[in-house]
Enzyme design. Sequence first.
Site, short mmCIF file in Angstrom:
data_model
loop_
_atom_site.label_atom_id
_atom_site.label_comp_id
_atom_site.label_asym_id
_atom_site.label_seq_id
_atom_site.Cartn_x
_atom_site.Cartn_y
_atom_site.Cartn_z
N HIS A 317 38.05 62.17 17.84
CA HIS A 317 37.86 63.59 17.53
C HIS A 317 37.85 64.40 18.81
O HIS A 317 38.40 65.51 18.86
CB HIS A 317 36.57 63.78 16.74
CG HIS A 317 36.48 65.10 16.05
ND1 HIS A 317 35.67 66.11 16.49
CD2 HIS A 317 37.12 65.58 14.95
CE1 HIS A 317 35.78 67.16 15.69
NE2 HIS A 317 36.67 66.86 14.76
N CYS A 318 37.26 63.87 19.84
CA CYS A 318 37.14 64.60 21.10
C CYS A 318 38.49 64.89 21.76
O CYS A 318 38.63 65.88 22.48
CB CYS A 318 36.29 63.81 22.10
SG CYS A 318 34.56 63.60 21.63
N ILE A 319 39.48 64.03 21.53
CA ILE A 319 40.77 64.20 22.22
C ILE A 319 41.78 64.94 21.36
O ILE A 319 42.93 65.10 21.79
CB ILE A 319 41.35 62.85 22.67
CG1 ILE A 319 41.78 61.99 21.48
CG2 ILE A 319 40.36 62.10 23.54
CD1 ILE A 319 42.53 60.72 21.88
#
Length: 325
Positions: A317-319
């Site tokens: 999700h972060c990337i």
Amino acid sequence: MIKIAPPRPEWAPHKAVWIGFPSHPELWELDLEPARDEVTAFARAVHADGKGEQVLLVAADEEAAAAARRRAGDIAKVVIQPFGDIWLRDTGPIIRGDGVAADFQFNGWGGKYDLPGDDDIGARLAEARGQAVETFNWVLEGGAIDGDGEGLVVTTEQCLLNRNRNGSMSRAEIEELLHRDLGFNEVLWLGDGLLNDHTDGHVDNLARFVGTRRLAIPEASENDPNWQVYQRATARALQHGDIEVVPVPSPGRVLRDDEIIPASYMNFYIGNASVVVPLYGTENDAAAVEAIGVLFPGRRTVGLRADHILSGGGSFHCISQQIPG
């Protein structure tokens, strides 16, 4: 004041998704090549043999772009835009319900990591796609918030009320900005995020909306370093009222070089065809994929290892940052 449509929920259709591709050997060191492999596997799962959204792998330079093309082939389009690192959930634009790309200030998660290109990558990505961009003069990272598409947003006090973001700005002032700039009309405040999370408690590692007013939060036993964090988050959500809390497993204690790292199944990505869950080789991996899969009928739920991406501080999700359809 013009009424702003809040961002669509992540489970709504996407046109495409930006995914950061590890580009700087000096940042990733021995994790560079395996992290690139994990990112490519994530991109392949989102593409889902053409059933998912268009995948845009964002590389910072020509070398990284060539590496991305070799790995991805025809499953992704490679985009070159200079950036500091791959955490596009935080540095990329947040597309509102009116199609405007909201571009916020970024200060390296409270001054921890000041890398060239991260402060304006969001506007550059949006402008390259012809999106209208509106820039705001306060600090906000996309991973610090999660919305249900109906005006409710969840966040943590540890992050949004942290003085290293917006000084002494109050809770009421932050709520007003979330309403004014992103259209959220209700804020669910949780307390702290995960232990040793350098983002100061981003909510996308702690709690995620999986439906309207339906919030997934891990549950764990007392040998989990975050068991009390999960308990307090669940209590806050239930006290807020009219919110269903869905318990999911936690990966438990995950170590790197004898240090607890903020491993979380909550950092899953909801694509058009697939839900991709990060795995860490713990005994709860299979149970997490099954539990999250139940929440998204009609989509294939895929569990993929993300150990080397996590070495940089985040996961799938972060990337990534979706572009609504």
